[in-house]
Design a protein around this motif. Structure first.
Motif, mmCIF file in Angstrom:
data_model
loop_
_atom_site.group_PDB
_atom_site.id
_atom_site.type_symbol
_atom_site.label_atom_id
_atom_site.label_comp_id
_atom_site.label_asym_id
_atom_site.label_seq_id
_atom_site.Cartn_x
_atom_site.Cartn_y
_atom_site.Cartn_z
ATOM 1 N N LEU A 104 0.815 -1.211 0.000
ATOM 2 C CA LEU A 104 0.000 0.000 0.000
ATOM 3 C C LEU A 104 0.851 1.263 0.000
ATOM 4 O O LEU A 104 0.371 2.333 -0.378
ATOM 5 N N GLU A 105 2.097 1.139 0.418
ATOM 6 C CA GLU A 105 2.992 2.300 0.466
ATOM 7 C C GLU A 105 3.641 2.584 -0.879
ATOM 8 O O GLU A 105 4.277 3.629 -1.044
ATOM 9 N N GLN A 106 3.506 1.675 -1.824
ATOM 10 C CA GLN A 106 4.076 1.897 -3.149
ATOM 11 C C GLN A 106 3.200 2.860 -3.936
ATOM 12 O O GLN A 106 2.041 3.107 -3.604
ATOM 13 N N GLN A 107 3.744 3.380 -5.019
ATOM 14 C CA GLN A 107 3.081 4.446 -5.746
ATOM 15 C C GLN A 107 1.961 3.975 -6.669
ATOM 16 O O GLN A 107 0.921 4.598 -6.782
ATOM 17 N N GLU A 108 2.157 2.840 -7.340
ATOM 18 C CA GLU A 108 1.212 2.438 -8.377
ATOM 19 C C GLU A 108 -0.094 1.919 -7.771
ATOM 20 O O GLU A 108 -0.125 1.412 -6.644
ATOM 21 N N ILE A 109 -1.171 2.042 -8.546
ATOM 22 C CA ILE A 109 -2.463 1.550 -8.103
ATOM 23 C C ILE A 109 -2.461 0.027 -8.100
ATOM 24 O O ILE A 109 -1.802 -0.618 -8.927
ATOM 25 N N MET A 110 -3.177 -0.573 -7.153
ATOM 26 C CA MET A 110 -3.240 -2.020 -7.009
ATOM 27 C C MET A 110 -4.530 -2.545 -7.643
ATOM 28 O O MET A 110 -5.628 -2.181 -7.211
ATOM 29 N N ILE A 111 -4.405 -3.381 -8.647
ATOM 30 C CA ILE A 111 -5.560 -4.035 -9.257
ATOM 31 C C ILE A 111 -5.753 -5.374 -8.557
ATOM 32 O O ILE A 111 -4.894 -6.251 -8.614
ATOM 33 N N ILE A 112 -6.873 -5.529 -7.862
ATOM 34 C CA ILE A 112 -7.109 -6.717 -7.041
ATOM 35 C C ILE A 112 -8.380 -7.416 -7.535
ATOM 36 O O ILE A 112 -9.471 -6.834 -7.474
ATOM 37 N N PRO A 113 -8.253 -8.653 -8.007
ATOM 38 C CA PRO A 113 -9.414 -9.367 -8.532
ATOM 39 C C PRO A 113 -10.151 -10.139 -7.446
ATOM 40 O O PRO A 113 -9.576 -10.537 -6.430
ATOM 41 N N GLY A 114 -11.419 -10.383 -7.685
ATOM 42 C CA GLY A 114 -12.193 -11.215 -6.788
ATOM 43 C C GLY A 114 -11.970 -12.688 -7.067
ATOM 44 O O GLY A 114 -11.856 -13.109 -8.221
ATOM 45 N N VAL A 115 -11.881 -13.474 -6.000
ATOM 46 C CA VAL A 115 -11.818 -14.932 -6.098
ATOM 47 C C VAL A 115 -12.896 -15.493 -5.177
ATOM 48 O O VAL A 115 -13.412 -14.791 -4.303
ATOM 49 N N PHE A 116 -13.217 -16.782 -5.360
ATOM 50 C CA PHE A 116 -14.339 -17.326 -4.603
ATOM 51 C C PHE A 116 -14.126 -18.756 -4.125
ATOM 52 O O PHE A 116 -14.930 -19.281 -3.363
ATOM 53 N N ASP A 117 -13.061 -19.401 -4.565
ATOM 54 C CA ASP A 117 -12.739 -20.738 -4.086
ATOM 55 C C ASP A 117 -11.255 -20.990 -4.318
ATOM 56 O O ASP A 117 -10.527 -20.109 -4.811
ATOM 57 N N ALA A 118 -10.793 -22.194 -3.957
ATOM 58 C CA ALA A 118 -9.368 -22.491 -4.068
ATOM 59 C C ALA A 118 -8.897 -22.490 -5.514
ATOM 60 O O ALA A 118 -7.783 -22.039 -5.809
ATOM 61 N N LEU A 119 -9.718 -22.987 -6.427
ATOM 62 C CA LEU A 119 -9.297 -23.037 -7.832
ATOM 63 C C LEU A 119 -9.134 -21.633 -8.411
ATOM 64 O O LEU A 119 -8.126 -21.332 -9.060
ATOM 65 N N SER A 120 -10.117 -20.767 -8.169
ATOM 66 C CA SER A 120 -9.998 -19.397 -8.697
ATOM 67 C C SER A 120 -8.806 -18.685 -8.076
ATOM 68 O O SER A 120 -8.100 -17.923 -8.744
ATOM 69 N N ALA A 121 -8.541 -18.937 -6.786
ATOM 70 C CA ALA A 121 -7.384 -18.324 -6.136
ATOM 71 C C ALA A 121 -6.086 -18.845 -6.734
ATOM 72 O O ALA A 121 -5.126 -18.087 -6.935
ATOM 73 N N ARG A 122 -6.031 -20.138 -7.024
ATOM 74 C CA ARG A 122 -4.811 -20.725 -7.573
ATOM 75 C C ARG A 122 -4.521 -20.170 -8.964
ATOM 76 O O ARG A 122 -3.373 -19.875 -9.311
#
Length: 277
Positions: free
Chosen positions: A6-24
């Motif tokens: 969060l201290e870095q300059q660039e914006i963070m693109i964070i995707p939604g996940v919903f189970d272990a497979l999507s997270a992997r």
């Protein structure tokens, strides 16, 4: 760590996940963090809308599965309204922290809650909302476990009430502010100017109430996190429908792009298991 990112300059693109497979799958890419979406968990786990039906126990279990699959990528987990009162918030924070979650998102809706981009939401009093944020901050064992405080008061009251609640959340110790569903570019700019230097969330929901802006536009306004909570789920749902429709009509998927069986077993780590065996 999420705090360092969060201290870095660039914006963070964070995707939604919903189970272990999507997270992997998501963890194979260069995202700085993943977001366990309550909407997506409700849809994938019980096949129901995001209206407070998933229990805290189910969310903690799913969070642990996602953390394990995400590897070194930090996970932000939706905590909805804490699934109860102040004591429930404390317990949820402790459980999320125990399973390895990096940040909890808490909102100020009543029980039962609704997805942030649905109609007819209700929020608790500002005092009660602040108590929950304070309880979350006090319950964490490490300051590296972050608290993302969200207000839905823009929909139930007005932008000024949402801004005032966000001010109080910040005073209560929140690390990240999430003013849900601003309805114009002007409102988004007002939020960003009010909270300069504070990590802010822009929630980009397809067909939602907030204007969809690019990472560059959001960064220029002053937002730190571009959240895409349900993009993957919407794509998966369409793919499932198309797949089953083709199987029903044709009996095969000759025309549908998809992973091979070996690609999926490789994704899941089968070669490493076989080598150890």
């Amino acid at each position: 760590m999420l705090r360092q990112q969060l201290e870095q300059q660039e914006i963070m693109i964070i995707p939604g996940v919903f189970d272990a497979l999507s997270a992997r799958v998501a963890a194979q890419h260069n995202f700085p963090a993943l977001y366990m979406s309550g909407f997506a968990v409700a849809a994938s786990l019980i096949g129901e809308p995001d209206i407070g039906l998933v229990t805290a126990t189910e969310m903690v279990t799913r969070a642990g599965q996602i953390v394990a699959a995400a590897g070194d990528v930090p996970v932000i987990a939706d905590g909805d309204n804490g699934h109860g009162g102040v004591f429930n918030v404390e317990r949820l924070v402790r459980h999320y922290e125990q399973v390895g979650v990096a940040c909890i998102q808490l909102e100020d809706q009543v029980i039962p809650k609704r997805c942030g981009h649905m109609e007819n939401k209700e929020v608790v009093s500002r005092a009660d909302a602040v108590k929950k944020v304070s309880a979350a901050v006090a319950a964490r064992r490490s300051k590296d476990f972050l608290v993302m405080a969200r207000t839905d008061a823009r929909a139930t009251h007005d932008l000024n009430e949402a801004l005032n609640r966000a001010d109080d959340f910040l005073s209560a110790g929140a690390d990240i502010l999430f003013v849900e569903a601003p309805q114009s570019m002007e409102e988004m700019r007002t939020i960003a100017e009010r909270f300069k230097g504070v990590p802010l969330v822009a929630n980009m929901v397809e067909d939602g109430k907030t204007p969809e802006l690019s990472p560059a536009e959001l960064s220029a306004l002053g937002y730190k996190i571009l959240l895409r909570p349900v993009s993957a789920l919407l794509t998966v749902a369409e793919t499932l429908n198309r797949t089953y429709q083709q199987l029903d009509n044709q009996g095969n998927l000759n025309e549908t792009p998809r992973y091979t069986f070996n690609q999926v077993t490789s994704l899941l780590g089968l070669p490493e298991y076989l080598e150890r065996d």
